[in-house]
Structure formats: structure tokens, C-alpha cells
Design an enzyme around this catalytic site. Structure first.
Site, PDB file in Angstrom:
ATOM      1  N   ASP A  81      16.472   9.822  11.395  1.00 41.52           N
ATOM      2  CA  ASP A  81      17.052   9.102  12.520  1.00 41.52           C
ATOM      3  C   ASP A  81      15.993   8.977  13.606  1.00 41.52           C
ATOM      4  OD1 ASP A  81      19.581   7.972  13.313  1.00 41.52           O
ATOM      5  OD2 ASP A  81      19.742   9.517  14.851  1.00 41.52           O
ATOM      6  N   TYR A  83      14.246   9.227  17.256  1.00 44.39           N
ATOM      7  CA  TYR A  83      14.489  10.064  18.440  1.00 44.39           C
ATOM      8  C   TYR A  83      15.489   9.343  19.337  1.00 44.39           C
ATOM      9  CZ  TYR A  83      10.151  12.587  17.184  1.00 44.39           C
ATOM     10  OH  TYR A  83       9.186  13.326  16.549  1.00 44.39           O
ATOM     11  N   PHE A  94       8.716  10.387  13.462  1.00 40.08           N
ATOM     12  CA  PHE A  94       8.085  11.568  14.060  1.00 40.08           C
ATOM     13  C   PHE A  94       7.137  11.242  15.223  1.00 40.08           C
ATOM     14  CE2 PHE A  94       9.083  12.951   9.680  1.00 40.08           C
ATOM     15  CZ  PHE A  94       9.918  14.013   9.962  1.00 40.08           C
ATOM     16  N   HIS A 203      12.384  20.601   6.222  1.00 37.43           N
ATOM     17  CA  HIS A 203      12.180  19.723   7.374  1.00 37.43           C
ATOM     18  C   HIS A 203      11.466  20.501   8.478  1.00 37.43           C
ATOM     19  CE1 HIS A 203      13.098  16.995  10.699  1.00 37.43           C
ATOM     20  NE2 HIS A 203      13.299  16.077   9.767  1.00 37.43           N
TER      21      HIS A 203
END
Length: 242
Positions: A81, A83, A94, A203
Site C-alpha cells: 500500500d 504511504y 518504500f 517484511h
């Protein structure tokens, strides 16, 4: 044309531009953008933007595809998803733009990169230098309502990004697919593991950081790239401050 009509036309043109694919991906993904679900998805995102703040900003939804052309993909790093806090998402998994505080998951990525390959932790989280070397920083969902994680989940983006993953897997050139976390690992059936290398692990979020640290994904990626007959990546992110 009335003033209202002019405004509506300008908005519709902005909406159309938002979903215009980067040229290097248009041919391979043309079939997806013509499907009914994609039209419904564009309508949903347009309605969300009209009623709420949505990240990333309009014009940055396909930043990952714009930064890394289809034929140039060497590594695909799958996020989930975007940020959802102010000023963070800019369309690459990321990554955050220069001047934005590095989020916790990315800090953990940098810590592991340092432990794995000795690469210095940078003072920013702008991952464009990776993208320019062929690292496709793809999220499974490409938009989100501000401050509401997973708010655009199951609206159609997953079908589209699954098609991106499948398109990369279908190429003749081998690629390294990086699947961090259980959500990303569910995409494994989309990948031809006979021709490509898959690097899997926990993760990098704080919730699973203990499992992520020590997994050495970056040396695995470089080893795979060299196994394909290519060069390892230059993982260093230049500092912005002198």
C-alpha cells in the site's frame, strides 16, 4: 463554453492524464487499460480525489513505471500500500521524496543493506538511483486515501499490478523478484520460477523487523544478477546534505 463546463473539462482532462501509462509500458499493458475493471477503477479514484485527499498526488501514480521502463527491469521489489501520511507517497514502493523523513520500514531496509553489504545508511529515502538501475519499485495498490491505510484495497489496482508482475515474468530476460512479507509472497504463482529468481523474506516493517534483519536480501539479489551474466547493483543512495 460556460465557466462551469470549462472547469469540468479541465478536471476530466486531468483525470485522463492521471491514468495515461508511461510510453514504455503502454503496449504491454494496453489490454489491461481497456478492460471494464480499469474504467471502474479510474472512476473510483476520481471520485475519491473529489471527496478526499488521496496519495500519491495526481501525476505520480505511475512513477515506478515511468522511472523503470519495461525492457529495463532487472529487479522487481513489491510493496503493498502507498504511504498514507502527508508528503510521503510519490508512486514508488518504500521510497519517499527528498526532504521527507525516512519511514520506519525504509529505515530497516537501509539497516539491513548496511549489515548485508556495508552500504552506508543515507540521510534520505529517495530510491530513484535504484529505479534508474532497473529496480521496479511497485506497490500492489497504487493509491490510498490520506491517513487511511488500505482504503483503496480491492478496488481494481491489484488486478492491474498483477498484470505488471505477469508481464515482467513473461519477458525473455530473467529478473529478480523480491517478495517481502506474506502479502507479497502470495504473488508467487504469477512468476515463472524456472526462469526467474525469487528472493523472499519477512517484511521490513517494525512488526517483523527481527525476522527481516539478517536475511541478507541484497547480497542474494546481486548474486542472482551476476548469475544472469549481469552486474550487481550500486545500492548506495547519495546523501543530500554535504
Amino acid at each position: 463554453m460556460t465557466e462551469v463546463a470549462e472547469v469540468e473539462t479541465a478536471v476530466s482532462q486531468d483525470e485522463a492524464a492521471e491514468f495515461e501509462l508511461p510510453e514504455a509500458w503502454r503496449e504491454v499493458l494496453a489490454g489491461e487499460t481497456e478492460k471494464p475493471y480499469f474504467a471502474q477503477l479510474t472512476e473510483f479514484v476520481a471520485a475519491e480525489r473529489a471527496a478526499h485527499q488521496v496519495f500519491p498526488p495526481r501525476g505520480q501514480v505511475f512513477s515506478a513505471l515511468a522511472a523503470t521502463a519495461y525492457q529495463d527491469v532487472r529487479v522487481l521489489v513489491l510493496g503493498q500500500d502507498p504511504y498514507h501520511d502527508d508528503g510521503q507517497a510519490h508512486g514508488m514502493s518504500f521510497s519517499v521524496l527528498p526532504g521527507t523523513k525516512t519511514p520506519p520500514s525504509l529505515r530497516n531496509i537501509f539497516k539491513e543493506l548496511n549489515a548485508d553489504l556495508g552500504v552506508a545508511v543515507p540521510d534520505n529515502g529517495y530510491l530513484m538511483p535504484w529505479a534508474e538501475q532497473g529496480v521496479l519499485l511497485l506497490n500492489a495498490v497504487l493509491t490510498v486515501r490520506a491517513h487511511e491505510a488500505n482504503s483503496h484495497k480491492n478496488k481494481g489496482w491489484e488486478k492491474f499490478t498483477d498484470a505488471v508482475i505477469k508481464a515482467v515474468s513473461d519477458r525473455a530476460e530473467p529478473c529478480v523478484f523480491v517478495l517481502w512479507g506474506n502479502y507479497a509472497k502470495k504473488k508467487l504463482p504469477l512468476i515463472d520460477t524456472e526462469r526467474h529468481v525469487v528472493v523472499q523474506g519477512a517484511h521490513p516493517s517494525p512488526l517483523s523487523a527481527k525476522l527481516f534483519h539478517g536475511s541478507k536480501p541484497f547480497s542474494q539479489i546481486d548474486e542472482a544478477l551476476q548469475g544472469f551474466g549481469g552486474e550487481p547493483l550500486n545500492w548506495r543512495i547519495p546523501d543530500l546534505k554535504a
